[in-house]
Design an enzyme around this catalytic site. Structure first.
Site, PDB file in Angstrom:
ATOM      1  N   ARG A 124       8.895  77.047 -36.680  1.00  0.00           N
ATOM      2  CA  ARG A 124       9.362  76.593 -38.014  1.00  0.00           C
ATOM      3  C   ARG A 124      10.172  75.299 -37.982  1.00  0.00           C
ATOM      4  O   ARG A 124      11.006  75.037 -38.825  1.00  0.00           O
ATOM      5  CB  ARG A 124      10.189  77.681 -38.705  1.00  0.00           C
ATOM      6  CG  ARG A 124       9.407  78.935 -38.986  1.00  0.00           C
ATOM      7  CD  ARG A 124       9.927  79.643 -40.218  1.00  0.00           C
ATOM      8  NE  ARG A 124       9.147  80.826 -40.478  1.00  0.00           N
ATOM      9  CZ  ARG A 124       9.477  82.041 -40.049  1.00  0.00           C
ATOM     10  NH1 ARG A 124      10.576  82.220 -39.358  1.00  0.00           N
ATOM     11  NH2 ARG A 124       8.707  83.065 -40.321  1.00  0.00           N
ATOM     12  N   LYS A 146       6.413  60.869 -41.693  1.00  0.00           N
ATOM     13  CA  LYS A 146       5.072  61.347 -42.047  1.00  0.00           C
ATOM     14  C   LYS A 146       4.374  61.765 -40.762  1.00  0.00           C
ATOM     15  O   LYS A 146       4.305  60.984 -39.810  1.00  0.00           O
ATOM     16  CB  LYS A 146       4.258  60.240 -42.713  1.00  0.00           C
ATOM     17  CG  LYS A 146       4.549  60.063 -44.180  1.00  0.00           C
ATOM     18  CD  LYS A 146       3.535  59.093 -44.799  1.00  0.00           C
ATOM     19  CE  LYS A 146       3.809  58.861 -46.267  1.00  0.00           C
ATOM     20  NZ  LYS A 146       2.913  57.847 -46.836  1.00  0.00           N
ATOM     21  N   GLU A 188       0.709  45.442 -40.185  1.00  0.00           N
ATOM     22  CA  GLU A 188       1.743  46.272 -40.829  1.00  0.00           C
ATOM     23  C   GLU A 188       3.084  45.521 -40.889  1.00  0.00           C
ATOM     24  O   GLU A 188       3.919  45.821 -41.730  1.00  0.00           O
ATOM     25  CB  GLU A 188       1.909  47.607 -40.097  1.00  0.00           C
ATOM     26  CG  GLU A 188       0.658  48.484 -40.088  1.00  0.00           C
ATOM     27  CD  GLU A 188       0.410  49.266 -41.389  1.00  0.00           C
ATOM     28  OE1 GLU A 188       1.206  49.146 -42.333  1.00  0.00           O
ATOM     29  OE2 GLU A 188      -0.612  49.986 -41.432  1.00  0.00           O
ATOM     30  N   LYS A 230      11.361  49.374 -43.928  1.00  0.00           N
ATOM     31  CA  LYS A 230      10.826  50.736 -44.063  1.00  0.00           C
ATOM     32  C   LYS A 230      11.956  51.740 -44.270  1.00  0.00           C
ATOM     33  O   LYS A 230      11.843  52.658 -45.085  1.00  0.00           O
ATOM     34  CB  LYS A 230       9.992  51.111 -42.837  1.00  0.00           C
ATOM     35  CG  LYS A 230       9.448  52.514 -42.971  1.00  0.00           C
ATOM     36  CD  LYS A 230       8.053  52.707 -42.493  1.00  0.00           C
ATOM     37  CE  LYS A 230       7.543  54.077 -42.915  1.00  0.00           C
ATOM     38  NZ  LYS A 230       6.256  54.417 -42.382  1.00  0.00           N
ATOM     39  N   GLU A 240       7.577  60.075 -51.118  1.00  0.00           N
ATOM     40  CA  GLU A 240       6.592  59.238 -51.810  1.00  0.00           C
ATOM     41  C   GLU A 240       6.276  59.712 -53.228  1.00  0.00           C
ATOM     42  O   GLU A 240       5.143  60.005 -53.576  1.00  0.00           O
ATOM     43  CB  GLU A 240       5.306  59.153 -50.976  1.00  0.00           C
ATOM     44  CG  GLU A 240       4.441  57.959 -51.396  1.00  0.00           C
ATOM     45  CD  GLU A 240       3.259  57.710 -50.482  1.00  0.00           C
ATOM     46  OE1 GLU A 240       3.468  57.616 -49.260  1.00  0.00           O
ATOM     47  OE2 GLU A 240       2.155  57.607 -50.987  1.00  0.00           O
ATOM     48  N   ARG A 244       7.827  54.499 -52.323  1.00  0.00           N
ATOM     49  CA  ARG A 244       7.258  54.547 -50.960  1.00  0.00           C
ATOM     50  C   ARG A 244       5.772  54.190 -50.983  1.00  0.00           C
ATOM     51  O   ARG A 244       5.218  53.725 -49.987  1.00  0.00           O
ATOM     52  CB  ARG A 244       7.489  55.928 -50.323  1.00  0.00           C
ATOM     53  CG  ARG A 244       6.989  55.993 -48.888  1.00  0.00           C
ATOM     54  CD  ARG A 244       7.589  57.116 -48.074  1.00  0.00           C
ATOM     55  NE  ARG A 244       7.035  57.103 -46.727  1.00  0.00           N
ATOM     56  CZ  ARG A 244       7.453  57.847 -45.729  1.00  0.00           C
ATOM     57  NH1 ARG A 244       8.449  58.694 -45.915  1.00  0.00           N
ATOM     58  NH2 ARG A 244       6.896  57.771 -44.531  1.00  0.00           N
ATOM     59  N   ASN A 248       1.791  51.514 -48.910  1.00  0.00           N
ATOM     60  CA  ASN A 248       0.336  51.666 -48.786  1.00  0.00           C
ATOM     61  C   ASN A 248      -0.381  50.390 -49.234  1.00  0.00           C
ATOM     62  O   ASN A 248      -1.590  50.420 -49.492  1.00  0.00           O
ATOM     63  CB  ASN A 248      -0.153  52.846 -49.646  1.00  0.00           C
ATOM     64  CG  ASN A 248       0.469  54.147 -49.180  1.00  0.00           C
ATOM     65  OD1 ASN A 248       0.647  54.351 -47.984  1.00  0.00           O
ATOM     66  ND2 ASN A 248       0.824  55.011 -50.112  1.00  0.00           N
ATOM     67  N   HIS A 251      -3.926  49.580 -48.294  1.00  0.00           N
ATOM     68  CA  HIS A 251      -4.457  50.763 -47.608  1.00  0.00           C
ATOM     69  C   HIS A 251      -5.614  51.441 -48.355  1.00  0.00           C
ATOM     70  O   HIS A 251      -6.433  52.091 -47.725  1.00  0.00           O
ATOM     71  CB  HIS A 251      -3.335  51.781 -47.339  1.00  0.00           C
ATOM     72  CG  HIS A 251      -2.448  51.395 -46.195  1.00  0.00           C
ATOM     73  ND1 HIS A 251      -1.761  50.205 -46.136  1.00  0.00           N
ATOM     74  CD2 HIS A 251      -2.147  52.044 -45.033  1.00  0.00           C
ATOM     75  CE1 HIS A 251      -1.063  50.148 -45.010  1.00  0.00           C
ATOM     76  NE2 HIS A 251      -1.286  51.247 -44.323  1.00  0.00           N
ATOM     77  N   HIS A 255      -8.466  51.905 -45.930  1.00  0.00           N
ATOM     78  CA  HIS A 255      -8.941  53.235 -45.530  1.00  0.00           C
ATOM     79  C   HIS A 255     -10.433  53.388 -45.815  1.00  0.00           C
ATOM     80  O   HIS A 255     -11.158  54.027 -45.052  1.00  0.00           O
ATOM     81  CB  HIS A 255      -8.162  54.334 -46.273  1.00  0.00           C
ATOM     82  CG  HIS A 255      -6.813  54.597 -45.681  1.00  0.00           C
ATOM     83  ND1 HIS A 255      -5.813  55.254 -46.362  1.00  0.00           N
ATOM     84  CD2 HIS A 255      -6.306  54.316 -44.465  1.00  0.00           C
ATOM     85  CE1 HIS A 255      -4.741  55.341 -45.586  1.00  0.00           C
ATOM     86  NE2 HIS A 255      -5.011  54.783 -44.435  1.00  0.00           N
ATOM     87  N   HIS A 269      -7.284  50.459 -37.606  1.00  0.00           N
ATOM     88  CA  HIS A 269      -6.544  50.693 -38.844  1.00  0.00           C
ATOM     89  C   HIS A 269      -5.905  49.402 -39.379  1.00  0.00           C
ATOM     90  O   HIS A 269      -6.081  49.031 -40.543  1.00  0.00           O
ATOM     91  CB  HIS A 269      -5.485  51.771 -38.613  1.00  0.00           C
ATOM     92  CG  HIS A 269      -4.577  51.976 -39.781  1.00  0.00           C
ATOM     93  ND1 HIS A 269      -5.005  52.540 -40.962  1.00  0.00           N
ATOM     94  CD2 HIS A 269      -3.265  51.668 -39.963  1.00  0.00           C
ATOM     95  CE1 HIS A 269      -3.987  52.567 -41.816  1.00  0.00           C
ATOM     96  NE2 HIS A 269      -2.922  52.045 -41.232  1.00  0.00           N
TER      97      HIS A 269
HETATM   98  N1  GLY Z   1       2.789  54.407 -43.594  1.00  0.00           N
HETATM   99  C1  GLY Z   1       3.204  54.556 -44.917  1.00  0.00           C
HETATM  100  C2  GLY Z   1       4.413  55.418 -45.066  1.00  0.00           C
HETATM  101  O1  GLY Z   1       5.032  55.781 -44.087  1.00  0.00           O
HETATM  102  O2  GLY Z   1       4.762  55.759 -46.157  1.00  0.00           O
END
Ligand code: GLY
Length: 371
Positions: A124, A146, A188, A230, A240, A244, A248, A251, A255, A269
Site C-alpha cells: 500500500r 506520475k 522536454e 516543473k 492535473e 499541470r 503536455n 503531447h 503521442h 518520445h
Molecule cells: N510529464 C507531464 C507531467 O508530469 O505532468
C-alpha cells in the site's frame, strides 16, 4: 565545476528536494541517508544503466552504511507492462521488502515510471527515490509523482500519483547518453521555455548547442531551470486538474505520432513531442492566436538542432492524418469526447483549449506531413 543546486517541490508533508549537479551520484549515499526510514534499500534499474552506473551507487550507499539489494530489468519501454510490474513486485516481496524500506529507481523514464508504480502499490505504498540517468527523466518524468505502465490500448494508461522522497539528478551521467537520446530529452527542456518562459527559451537559443555538446554548466542550468518550472506547476496542481496540463504541450500530437510509429526506435518520445510542439504553434497560428513569427522562431530552433519533422529515423513512415486523429481520440486527456490541446498566444504563453475543430486539426496535420 562542482556546483550543486537544490530545487524543492512544495507539497506540504510530502515535499521533497531535487538535487542537481555534477557528481551527485557519487554522493548519493550521504544525500539519501536523511530521508530513509531504515537503512535498507532496493535499487531497481535496467541492464544498460546497471552496466554504467550501478557500481558507483552501490559504493556510495555502502560508504553511508546503507544496505542495498538490486533488481535489474531488461531495458526499453516495452518493459513498462503488466508482466514486468508483476515480476518486479514479486521480486520485491520475495526479498522481504518492509513498509519502511526504500526503493531507489536508477535509470531513465521507463525505470522511474515502473519502479515508482511498484512503490506506489506494494504494501500500500513504499517510499522511493528517483535517480534519473537521462535528460528526459531529469527534467520531466522523475519529478512530479506520475507513475505508470503501458496498456495494449495506449501508453501510460495504468498508474498512480506517488511522489518520490528525493530526486538526484547528476548531470555528469548524461555524458554516457547517445546523442539522439539526449536530443530527444532536450525537447522536454525547451517545452518549459515555450509554455511560460520566453527568457528561458531565448537562453536556450544561445546555449542549446553547448548543452548538447557536453557543457556541464549549461546542462546544470537547463536542468535546474526545468525542474524549478516543473516543481512550481506540480506544487500548484499535483493531480492535473488545471495548469499541470500545460506540461503536455505538444503531447497530443506527439503521442499520436509515437503510437503510429509503434513506440520503438522509429520515433522517440521527445522527438514526437518536438514535432508536436511545432504543430501546436502552427495550429495556434492557424486559429489566429499567435504570430507566425513566433512559430517560425520555434521551427527554426528545433530544426537547427535536428528535431524537425523530417527525422532521419522516421523517413520510412507514411503518415496518415485520419489515423493520427484516431490515435488522439484514445488519449487520456479526452474529456466528454473532446480532445484537449495546449495552444499558445506566443512563446511562453501556452494555455489549455478544447476549441479545436476537426478541419483545423486536419489542415495542420496535412501541412506538416506535406512539408
Ligand atoms: N510529464 C507531464 C507531467 O508530469 O505532468
Amino acid at each position: 565545476m562542482n556546483t550543486r543546486e537544490t530545487v524543492t517541490v512544495a507539497l506540504g508533508d510530502r515535499s521533497y528536494d531535487i538535487v542537481v549537479g555534477d557528481g551527485v551520484l557519487a554522493q548519493a549515499g550521504a544525500l539519501i541517508a536523511p530521508v530513509l526510514r531504515q537503512p535498507k534499500t532496493i535499487i531497481v534499474t535496467d541492464e544498460n544503466v546497471a552496466m554504467r552506473h550501478l557500481e558507483m551507487l552501490q559504493r556510495s550507499l555502502e560508504n553511508a552504511g546503507i544496505a542495498h539489494d538490486c533488481i535489474v530489468l531488461p531495458p526499453g519501454d516495452q518493459t513498462k507492462n503488466f508482466n514486468q510490474l508483476q515480476s518486479l513486485i514479486d521480486a520485491l516481496l520475495s526479498r522481504g521488502i518492509e513498509r519502511s524500506s526504500t526503493i531507489i529507481a536508477l535509470g531513465g523514464g521507463m525505470i522511474g515510471d515502473l519502479a515508482g508504480f511498484a512503490a506506489g502499490v506494494t504494501l500500500r505504498g513504499l517510499n522511493y527515490i528517483q535517480i534519473p540517468t537521462t535528460l528526459l527523466a531529469q527534467v520531466d518524468s522523475s519529478v512530479g509523482g506520475k507513475t505508470a505502465i503501458n496498456a495494449p490500448q495506449g501508453k501510460n494508461l495504468i498508474g498512480v500519483f506517488h511522489q518520490p522522497r528525493l530526486v538526484l539528478a547528476d548531470v555528469g551521467v548524461l555524458d554516457t547518453l547517445p546523442h539522439r537520446e539526449l536530443l530527444a530529452g532536450y525537447a522536454e527542456v525547451v517545452k518549459y521555455g515555450l509554455i511560460n518562459d520566453l527568457e528561458f527559451f531565448a537562453w536556450l537559443e544561445g546555449h542549446a548547442a553547448a548543452l548538447l555538446d557536453g557543457n556541464l554548466e549549461a546542462r546544470r542550468i537547463a536542468v535546474v531551470k526545468s525542474c524549478q518550472s516543473k516543481a512550481s506547476v506540480v506544487a500548484a496542481d499535483e493531480r492535473e486538474t488545471g495548469m499541470r496540463a500545460l506540461l503536455n504541450f505538444g503531447h497530443t500530437f506527439g503521442h499520436a505520432l509515437e503510437a503510429e510509429a509503434g513506440y520503438g526506435d522509429t520515433l522517440l518520445h521527445g522527438e514526437g513531442v518536438a514535432i508536436g510542439m511545432a504543430m501546436a504553434f502552427d495550429l495556434s497560428v492557424l486559429k489566429g492566436l499567435c504570430d507566425a513569427e513566433d512559430a517560425d522562431r520555434v521551427h527554426r530552433h528545433l530544426s537547427t538542432l535536428g528535431l524537425g519533422f523530417g527525422l532521419e529515423h522516421a523517413q520510412g513512415m507514411i503518415w496518415d492524418p485520419e489515423r493520427l486523429i484516431g490515435h488522439m481520440q484514445k488519449d487520456k486527456k479526452v474529456q466528454d469526447g473532446k480532445l484537449t490541446f495546449i495552444l499558445t498566444r506566443g512563446i511562453g504563453e501556452a494555455f489549455v483549449s478544447q476549441d479545436v475543430s476537426r478541419e483545423e486539426l486536419l489542415s495542420v496535420l496535412e501541412e506538416t506531413i506535406a512539408a
